[in-house]
Scaffold this active site. Structure first.
Site, PDB file in Angstrom:
ATOM      1  N   GLY A 163       7.824   1.372   4.419  1.00  0.00           N
ATOM      2  CA  GLY A 163       6.623   2.207   4.475  1.00  0.00           C
ATOM      3  C   GLY A 163       5.576   1.727   3.485  1.00  0.00           C
ATOM      4  N   LEU A 164       5.743   0.479   3.001  1.00  0.00           N
ATOM      5  CA  LEU A 164       4.802  -0.080   2.018  1.00  0.00           C
ATOM      6  C   LEU A 164       3.910  -1.153   2.642  1.00  0.00           C
ATOM      7  CD1 LEU A 164       7.345  -0.316  -0.933  1.00  0.00           C
ATOM      8  CD2 LEU A 164       5.502   1.354  -0.699  1.00  0.00           C
ATOM      9  N   LYS A 199       0.851  -1.209   0.000  1.00  0.00           N
ATOM     10  CA  LYS A 199       0.000   0.000   0.000  1.00  0.00           C
ATOM     11  C   LYS A 199       0.881   1.252   0.000  1.00  0.00           C
ATOM     12  CE  LYS A 199       0.598   1.821   4.296  1.00  0.00           C
ATOM     13  NZ  LYS A 199       1.749   2.612   4.333  1.00  0.00           N
ATOM     14  N   ASP A 241      -2.387  -0.742   9.916  1.00  0.00           N
ATOM     15  CA  ASP A 241      -2.638  -0.817   8.468  1.00  0.00           C
ATOM     16  C   ASP A 241      -3.374  -2.096   8.064  1.00  0.00           C
ATOM     17  OD1 ASP A 241      -1.242   1.545   8.050  1.00  0.00           O
ATOM     18  OD2 ASP A 241       0.637   0.537   7.539  1.00  0.00           O
TER      19      ASP A 241
HETATM   20  P1  ATP Z   1       5.489  -0.590   9.472  1.00  0.00           P
HETATM   21  O1  ATP Z   1       5.304   0.839   9.103  1.00  0.00           O
HETATM   22  O2  ATP Z   1       4.208  -1.315   9.801  1.00  0.00           O
HETATM   23  O3  ATP Z   1       6.594  -0.851  10.453  1.00  0.00           O
HETATM   24  P2  ATP Z   1       6.772  -1.052   6.930  1.00  0.00           P
HETATM   25  O4  ATP Z   1       5.862  -0.999   5.777  1.00  0.00           O
HETATM   26  O5  ATP Z   1       7.667   0.105   7.080  1.00  0.00           O
HETATM   27  O6  ATP Z   1       5.882  -1.357   8.179  1.00  0.00           O
HETATM   28  P3  ATP Z   1       7.418  -3.892   6.828  1.00  0.00           P
HETATM   29  O7  ATP Z   1       8.083  -4.379   5.602  1.00  0.00           O
HETATM   30  O8  ATP Z   1       6.011  -4.252   7.032  1.00  0.00           O
HETATM   31  O9  ATP Z   1       7.672  -2.334   6.885  1.00  0.00           O
HETATM   32  O10 ATP Z   1       8.305  -4.416   8.076  1.00  0.00           O
HETATM   33  C1  ATP Z   1       8.331  -3.831   9.316  1.00  0.00           C
HETATM   34  C2  ATP Z   1       9.046  -4.751  10.297  1.00  0.00           C
HETATM   35  O11 ATP Z   1       8.224  -5.870  10.545  1.00  0.00           O
HETATM   36  C3  ATP Z   1      10.383  -5.279   9.839  1.00  0.00           C
HETATM   37  O12 ATP Z   1      11.336  -4.944  10.801  1.00  0.00           O
HETATM   38  C4  ATP Z   1      10.224  -6.782   9.759  1.00  0.00           C
HETATM   39  O13 ATP Z   1      11.312  -7.467  10.349  1.00  0.00           O
HETATM   40  C5  ATP Z   1       8.973  -7.079  10.556  1.00  0.00           C
HETATM   41  N1  ATP Z   1       8.112  -8.090   9.917  1.00  0.00           N
HETATM   42  C6  ATP Z   1       7.293  -8.935  10.558  1.00  0.00           C
HETATM   43  N2  ATP Z   1       6.612  -9.704   9.703  1.00  0.00           N
HETATM   44  C7  ATP Z   1       6.978  -9.339   8.460  1.00  0.00           C
HETATM   45  C8  ATP Z   1       6.602  -9.769   7.164  1.00  0.00           C
HETATM   46  N3  ATP Z   1       5.708 -10.743   6.951  1.00  0.00           N
HETATM   47  N4  ATP Z   1       7.156  -9.153   6.103  1.00  0.00           N
HETATM   48  C9  ATP Z   1       8.043  -8.135   6.309  1.00  0.00           C
HETATM   49  N5  ATP Z   1       8.442  -7.710   7.520  1.00  0.00           N
HETATM   50  C10 ATP Z   1       7.921  -8.289   8.591  1.00  0.00           C
END
Ligand code: ATP
Length: 299
Positions: free
Chosen positions: A98-99, A11, A136
């Protein structure tokens, strides 16, 4: 063993306003969520007992720290049947960008288990479970274009009148979403941003291309830009390359440039690829939900 395959879409936020800090430690937000075609592949298979998880990206935890694992635990509890689950994730969404890749994998497991384990939970119940996993996750159960309020779980569906192409650039890796929110307190100034255009679009429930470009805004850009100055450079490069609008997604550091057509996006991406390693082309999408006609589920 029975199994199901679910696409877990990334997203972006095309609008994100951070409001007050709540007593539970979360901020109230007002955001426009949008799913894109870029997706992880999540395969869920029934097993004899317990939960095992495999992810092809070593950066991602394969234990209880994985949000998809936690989602599976919650659904097994709901299903009240004795079975195990084997989850495989092919990670295409850049991590910690952030996705919302982790949140989307979790939403895919909730939707997938609801069908695979015959839980028949209502969408409302799934939203409740999703919120326990992250702010999210409720949006990602359905995806498309939605306004999110509260923590992000009070959702209103909207219609994007035409698809957009996007050039995504991920440069650098943030430590946590919390660090960006903390930095916000020190740096934010608050001009009125929930302005005429966005209110007008919400009233008619649709956005067209021009309106979407006009409303692009993210309160977290200033604090994230202080933590990762590269974000501001990427924005500038996307603008110079001809993007119609440019914004950081969520808490960053992913930045997207909007294009009206695929060929426009390809031209922009070609220029960005000279400077940056992780440049992806994708487009806005409203996914089919599991269980609905032409839904994206497998055998
Ligand atoms: P958020 O803003 O929710 O932290 P994001 O979009 O910036 O998320 P994500 O790729 O979702 O980043 O990962 C955030 C953290 O969650 C990472 O440090 C990762 O180790 C952990 N994590 C837990 N489960 C997953 C998953 N299925 N896929 C990716 N990362 C995951």
């Amino acid at each position: 063993m029975e199994q199901i395959k679910v696409r877990a879409h990334a997203k972006i936020n095309t609008f994100l306003e951070v409001l007050n800090l709540r007593s539970d430690g979360y901020h109230n937000i007002r955001t426009l969520f949008q799913t894109v075609d870029l997706a992880d592949e999540v395969n869920i298979e029934k097993a004899l007992s317990g939960i095992t998880l495999f992810c092809d990206n070593p950066q991602v935890p394969s234990n209880r720290n994985n949000l998809a694992f936690k989602a599976a635990e919650l659904m097994l509890k709901e299903a009240k049947i004795s079975t195990g689950l084997k989850i495989k994730i092919v990670k295409n969404i850049p991590v910690t960008a952030g996705l919302a890749g982790g949140s989307s994998d979790a939403a895919a497991v909730l939707n997938g288990c609801n069908v695979l384990l015959n839980c028949n939970l209502s969408y409302k119940k799934l939203v409740e479970i999703a919120l326990q996993l992250g702010s999210d996750v409720p949006f990602l159960l359905k995806g498309g274009t939605q306004l999110g309020e509260g923590r992000g779980e009070l959702l209103t569906e909207l219609e994007l009148l035409s698809e957009f192409w996007l050039v995504l650039v991920v440069e650098g890796e943030k430590k946590s979403t919390g660090s960006v929110f903390k930095a916000l307190k020190k740096t934010s100034t608050k001009p009125p941003i929930f302005d005429k255009t966005i209110k007008y679009c919400l009233a008619k429930n649709t956005f067209n291309k021009v309106e979407l470009v006009q409303i692009l805004h993210n309160d977290l850009e200033v604090p994230a830009g202080k933590l990762f100055p590269e974000i501001l450079k990427v924005k500038e490069e996307l603008r110079k390359a001809g993007a119609r609008g440019v914004l950081m997604s969520g808490s960053g550091p992913a930045v997207f440039g909007l294009a009206y057509t695929k060929s426009e996006a390809e031209k922009i991406a070609a220029k960005l690829k000279i400077k940056y390693e992780k440049v992806l082309i994708t487009k806005t999408i409203k996914p089919q939900r599991l269980g609905e006609p032409n839904g994206n589920h497998g055998s």
